[in-house]
Design an enzyme around this catalytic site. Structure first.
Site, mmCIF file in Angstrom:
data_model
loop_
_atom_site.group_PDB
_atom_site.id
_atom_site.type_symbol
_atom_site.label_atom_id
_atom_site.label_comp_id
_atom_site.label_asym_id
_atom_site.label_seq_id
_atom_site.Cartn_x
_atom_site.Cartn_y
_atom_site.Cartn_z
ATOM 1 N N LYS A 1 34.923 45.475 47.660
ATOM 2 C CA LYS A 1 34.813 45.288 46.216
ATOM 3 C C LYS A 1 35.969 45.966 45.476
ATOM 4 O O LYS A 1 36.753 46.706 46.044
ATOM 5 C CB LYS A 1 33.469 45.819 45.717
ATOM 6 C CG LYS A 1 32.277 45.035 46.251
ATOM 7 C CD LYS A 1 32.328 43.568 45.854
ATOM 8 C CE LYS A 1 31.079 42.789 46.236
ATOM 9 N NZ LYS A 1 30.938 42.588 47.683
ATOM 10 N N ILE A 2 36.010 45.746 44.171
ATOM 11 C CA ILE A 2 37.149 46.209 43.383
ATOM 12 C C ILE A 2 37.234 47.731 43.371
ATOM 13 O O ILE A 2 38.326 48.306 43.335
ATOM 14 C CB ILE A 2 37.103 45.613 41.963
ATOM 15 C CG1 ILE A 2 38.472 45.680 41.315
ATOM 16 C CG2 ILE A 2 36.025 46.253 41.117
ATOM 17 C CD1 ILE A 2 38.682 44.672 40.211
#
Length: 385
Positions: A190-191
C-alpha cells in the site's frame, strides 16, 4: 542479469526506525501501547476522521465494520465487484450474501446509477440490503455523494473500503470519512505500510470504542478473563504502529512520487494506439497508488496478456486489474447488477510498477518494454499483411 522491478514495494522514511526503537526501549512489544494510541490520533488528523481503531489488517477492519453494522446470517450486502476478494470475504464470514454492483467508466468504481436501480428493485420486493460496501479503487475515490444519497434514502449504512486510497481526495475530503465506517489497509504494497495492519474510522465514537472492544477478544471489564460475546484478536502491534507513525509523516511525499510515475508513463505511452490510462475523475485527486491502463489489441497490435508476459521476460512485474468478484468461483452463485464494464476492464486492464521508490531508469525500462511490444507487432503485421 536484470534487476526485478516489482509492482509496489515498501518505502521507508527516516522516522520509522526511531519509533520502533522507542517501542523496544520501553518494552511495549504488545498489541497495545502509546504508539497505537498516537497512530490512531495522528491518522484522524491526517484524514479528518473523528475516531480511529488500529487493527491487524484491512480485512479485519471490514469484518469488524460488518459486525458493528449488525450484518447477520441471511442478510444481503451490496458490494463493488471490481475489487480484491478481501472486500467481500468478511460478508461470508458473517453468514451473509454479497450482491455485486458494476463499475462506471469515469472512475472504475461503483456505478451510482446501478446502485440506485438495485436499491429500488430490492425495495419493491421488500428485501433491502443490510449494508453497502463501497470500494475506492487503485487510489481513486468513487463518486461518494450520489452513493451516500442512495444509501440514506433507504437508511442503509455505507461502509467505505478505502484500503487502496489513503491520500486521495473527494471534493477536498478524504474518502473513507463519509459513510458510517471507513477502512484502510497498511499492507506491504500500500501507499504507506506497517508491514501488515489496518484502520477502522468513524465519526461515531461509540462504534469505534466497540470496534476496539471486539478487536481485543471482547474482554469484559473484570479482574479475571470474562467474555460475554464473541471477539477477535485483531488489534495492531505497538511496534507496527510505530512504523505507521513514521509512514504517515511521508504520506504526501509518497502520493507525489506515485503521481509522478503516472505522469512519466502517460507522457511516454499515451501516444501509442490502443492505450488508455485509468481516468482521473474531476471530483477529486487520485493518488495513482497503481498506474493502470487498458489495451485495445486491435489498435495496439497485442493484447494485455501478451504485454504482461513480455514484461515478465524482462523481469518486470505487472498484473491484470482485479478480476471482478462476480466472476470468481467462490462467488459464482451471487447476483450482480451489470458486470460488463468490470469484465471489460479485467480483460484489457494492466497494472504497471508504481512504487514510490522507483527510479527514472526503472520507469524507462518499463516504458521501453511496452513500446518494444508495439513496435515488434507493428513490424510483424507489416511483413505478413
Amino acid at each position: 542479469m536484470l534487476k526485478p522491478i516489482l509492482i509496489s514495494t515498501p518505502h521507508m522514511g527516516d522516522r520509522e526506525l526511531e519509533f520502533v526503537q522507542e517501542a523496544f526501549a520501553t518494552n511495549w512489544i504488545a498489541p497495545i501501547g502509546p504508539h497505537v494510541d498516537a497512530f490512531e490520533q495522528e491518522f484522524c488528523q491526517v484524514t479528518g476522521a473523528g475516531y480511529a481503531a488500529a487493527v491487524s489488517s484491512g480485512t479485519a477492519a471490514i469484518h469488524l465494520a460488518l459486525r458493528l453494522i449488525g450484518v447477520e446470517t441471511g442478510d444481503e450486502v451490496f458490494c463493488s465487484t471490481l475489487t480484491f476478494t478481501a472486500t467481500a470475504n468478511p460478508i461470508i464470514y458473517q453468514g451473509a450474501r454479497p450482491v455485486f454492483i458494476d463499475s462506471d467508466r469515469t472512475s472504475w468504481n461503483m456505478n451510482p446509477n446501478l446502485l440506485q436501480e438495485a436499491l429500488e428493485q430490492r425495495a419493491r420486493i421488500g428485501k433491502l440490503p443490510k449494508a453497502v460496501v463501497l470500494v475506492h479503487l487503485y487510489g481513486q475515490s468513487a463518486d461518494i455523494e450520489p452513493i451516500l444519497q442512495a444509501c440514506n434514502q433507504y437508511e442503509i449504512p455505507l461502509i467505505e473500503d478505502a484500503a487502496e486510497s489513503l491520500g486521495a481526495t473527494y471534493k477536498g475530503s478524504s474518502p473513507g470519512t463519509f459513510g458510517s465506517i471507513g477502512i484502510y489497509s497498511f499492507n506491504g504494497n500500500k501507499i504507506i505500510t506497517t508491514s501488515g495492519g489496518g484502520m477502522l474510522v468513524s465519526q461515531d465514537q461509540e462504534l469505534v470504542s466497540k470496534a476496539r472492544f471486539l478487536a481485543t477478544q471482547a474482554r469484559d471489564p473484570a479482574p479475571h478473563y470474562q467474555h460475554s460475546e464473541l471477539g477477535y484478536n485483531y488489534r495492531l502491534s505497538n511496534v507496527l504502529a510505530g512504523i505507521g507513525r513514521g509512514q504517515l509523516r511521508v504520506l504526501y511525499e509518497r502520493v507525489a512520487a506515485r503521481r509522478r510515475n503516472f505522469e512519466i508513463y502517460s507522457a511516454a505511452l499515451n501516444n501509442l494506439p490502443g492505450i488508455e490510462f485509468m481516468p482521473e475523475a474531476d471530483y477529486g485527486i487520485a493518488t495513482r497508488w497503481l498506474t493502470c491502463l487498458t489495451i485495445n489489441p486491435a489498435a495496439f497490435g497485442a493484447d494485455r496478456e501478451t504485454v504482461r508476459l513480455a514484461l515478465m521476460e524482462q523481469q518486470i512485474e505487472s498484473r491484470p486489474v482485479w478480476k471482478p468478484l462476480h466472476l470468481q468461483p467462490i462467488f459464482a452463485e451471487c447476483e450482480c447488477f451489470g458486470g460488463a464494464v468490470a469484465e471489460n476492464l479485467f480483460a484489457s486492464g494492466l497494472c504497471l510498477p508504481s512504487g514510490s521508490n522507483l527510479s527514472t531508469e526503472e520507469l524507462e525500462r518499463v516504458i521501453n518494454s511496452i513500446q518494444s511490444v508495439h513496435e515488434y507487432t507493428k513490424k510483424y503485421l507489416t511483413i505478413y499483411s
